[in-house]
Design a protein around this motif. Sequence first.
Motif, short mmCIF file in Angstrom:
data_model
loop_
_atom_site.label_atom_id
_atom_site.label_comp_id
_atom_site.label_asym_id
_atom_site.label_seq_id
_atom_site.Cartn_x
_atom_site.Cartn_y
_atom_site.Cartn_z
N ALA A 14 0.86 -1.19 0.00
CA ALA A 14 0.00 0.00 0.00
C ALA A 14 0.89 1.24 0.00
CB ALA A 14 -0.92 0.01 1.21
N PRO A 15 0.59 2.24 -0.83
CA PRO A 15 1.45 3.43 -0.92
C PRO A 15 1.60 4.18 0.39
CG PRO A 15 -0.10 3.35 -2.75
CD PRO A 15 -0.52 2.29 -1.79
N TYR A 16 0.56 4.17 1.23
CA TYR A 16 0.65 4.95 2.46
C TYR A 16 1.73 4.42 3.39
CZ TYR A 16 -1.61 1.35 5.34
OH TYR A 16 -1.90 0.20 6.03
N ARG A 17 2.04 3.13 3.32
CA ARG A 17 2.97 2.55 4.29
C ARG A 17 4.36 3.18 4.22
NH1 ARG A 17 1.30 -3.90 4.89
NH2 ARG A 17 -0.24 -3.49 6.54
N PRO A 18 5.08 3.12 3.10
CA PRO A 18 6.40 3.76 3.09
C PRO A 18 6.32 5.28 3.07
CG PRO A 18 5.90 2.87 0.92
CD PRO A 18 4.81 2.39 1.85
N LEU A 19 5.33 5.84 2.37
CA LEU A 19 5.28 7.29 2.23
C LEU A 19 4.87 7.99 3.53
CD1 LEU A 19 3.82 7.57 -1.38
CD2 LEU A 19 6.15 8.10 -0.63
N PHE A 20 3.95 7.42 4.28
CA PHE A 20 3.61 8.01 5.58
C PHE A 20 4.78 7.86 6.55
CE2 PHE A 20 -1.36 7.88 5.54
CZ PHE A 20 -1.34 8.77 4.48
N PHE A 21 5.49 6.74 6.46
CA PHE A 21 6.68 6.58 7.31
C PHE A 21 7.71 7.67 7.00
CE2 PHE A 21 11.08 5.03 7.45
CZ PHE A 21 11.24 4.90 8.82
N LEU A 22 7.97 7.89 5.70
CA LEU A 22 8.94 8.91 5.31
C LEU A 22 8.46 10.31 5.69
CD1 LEU A 22 9.97 7.50 1.81
CD2 LEU A 22 11.39 7.59 3.88
N ALA A 23 7.15 10.54 5.58
CA ALA A 23 6.60 11.83 5.99
C ALA A 23 6.83 12.06 7.49
CB ALA A 23 5.11 11.89 5.67
N GLY A 24 6.55 11.04 8.30
CA GLY A 24 6.77 11.15 9.74
C GLY A 24 8.23 11.32 10.09
N LEU A 25 9.09 10.56 9.40
CA LEU A 25 10.53 10.66 9.64
C LEU A 25 11.04 12.05 9.28
CD1 LEU A 25 13.19 9.22 10.40
CD2 LEU A 25 13.41 8.58 7.98
N TRP A 26 10.60 12.57 8.14
CA TRP A 26 11.08 13.88 7.69
C TRP A 26 10.48 15.00 8.53
CZ3 TRP A 26 15.22 12.76 5.62
CH2 TRP A 26 15.95 13.67 4.86
N ALA A 27 9.27 14.80 9.03
CA ALA A 27 8.69 15.77 9.95
C ALA A 27 9.52 15.85 11.23
CB ALA A 27 7.25 15.38 10.28
N LEU A 28 10.07 14.72 11.65
CA LEU A 28 10.92 14.67 12.83
C LEU A 28 12.27 15.33 12.58
CD1 LEU A 28 11.33 11.60 15.15
CD2 LEU A 28 13.33 12.85 14.39
N VAL A 29 12.84 15.10 11.39
CA VAL A 29 14.19 15.57 11.08
C VAL A 29 14.23 17.06 10.75
CG1 VAL A 29 16.07 15.38 9.40
CG2 VAL A 29 15.03 13.31 10.35
N SER A 30 13.24 17.54 9.99
CA SER A 30 13.30 18.91 9.44
C SER A 30 13.48 20.02 10.47
CB SER A 30 12.05 19.18 8.59
OG SER A 30 11.99 18.29 7.50
N PRO A 31 12.75 20.01 11.60
CA PRO A 31 12.90 21.13 12.55
C PRO A 31 14.22 21.10 13.33
CG PRO A 31 10.81 19.96 12.86
CD PRO A 31 11.69 19.10 12.02
#
Length: 384
Positions: A14-31
């Motif tokens: 399912a597309p949400y699985r890797p893409l939501f993980f990357l979104a969460g990871l990048w949300a954590l890293v960006s700030p």
Amino acid sequence: MTHKLADWRSIWRAPYRPLFFLAGLWALVSPMVWLLPEQYAPERVTWHSRELLFGMAGAAAGGYLLTALPAWTKRGPVTSAVTLVATCLWCAARLTGALTGHLPFIAAAIGVSAYFVFLTGVLTHGVVASRAWDRCWAPLGTCALGISAIANIGKGPGPTPTVYALLVVLIGGRAVPALTRSWLDRKARGRPLYDRRKMSHLAIAGILAATFLDRAWPTISSGFVLVFSGALLLLQMMGWQSLRTARYPALFILHVAFAWMPAALVLSGLSAIFPSRVPPDVALHALTIAAMGTMMAAFMMRPAMDRHGETLILSRSMACAFSLVSLSALLRVFGAWIGQTYFDPVAAAAICWIAAWALFLTDYIPAMIGPVPRPVFSAAINRI
């Protein structure tokens, strides 16, 4: 070992699985750029805005749209190959964004936009093949994001927040009342839900008009249009029975998240009318960190929630994560008025945001393997 490997291969089902993980990871890293000493950090504003808007938000938007596409087209799920290609192109875009200063413009343009071009192609094929013309906004939105990614190479966010604002109104303005109506129907008591869909259509027209006015004839007229658009969305929400959904936390957080959109539009309008009293930075963060961030968090949590019949169960860690995202938004929006006498509101907002997405990933990673829940974003059969 073979069984465990097969489980992890299910990430690509399912597309949400890797893409939501990357979104969460990048949300954590960006700030984290705001917490590093300035001499060791990249240019903070440019990197932070680019990676949140095109990295975190881009992955979240792609994961949602590709996952929702089969429900729109009444066809089978998106293939694992599409999910894999989208994930690889997203990763390539992040690498390209970090190296834009060392690449020819054409190479940088291809690298940062290829992910959105691919999403546009997949969504366009699905919409055209199934004649789902009422969903044509989806490929138009990803196309606009691809163009924005090219236009904003080495620059600020530009019109990108406006594109996401439209997506939040289009997706949230349809999904939140639909999910609420489904829940109210199951309860079979109390007042019915009234969804004045025309209000959101007028609000969308207002957002587009304000964007055009702001660029063609920069006057306070765009501010009044944005305030009016925010008021329209607030009027639409008044029929959604939002307070009643407090008894169903998984649904209530969607209402809280969508409520940030009319607030953000009003603040954006006031910023255009009274820039000395409502700084543009306040309006921008109300739209991005608050409206976009909370809505993405609320939707991204749903596939990882436990299911009890037709009810999604919001865990304590996910509830804490959403609360911290909301607190981060409040600190970032009202930080200009709080002052820095006792603490730095920017650093405090960054810490809350990082902690929120760390909690999100803790609950989300175990949900990436095994069978894909159907439907993904709701436990109710034949619902969104």
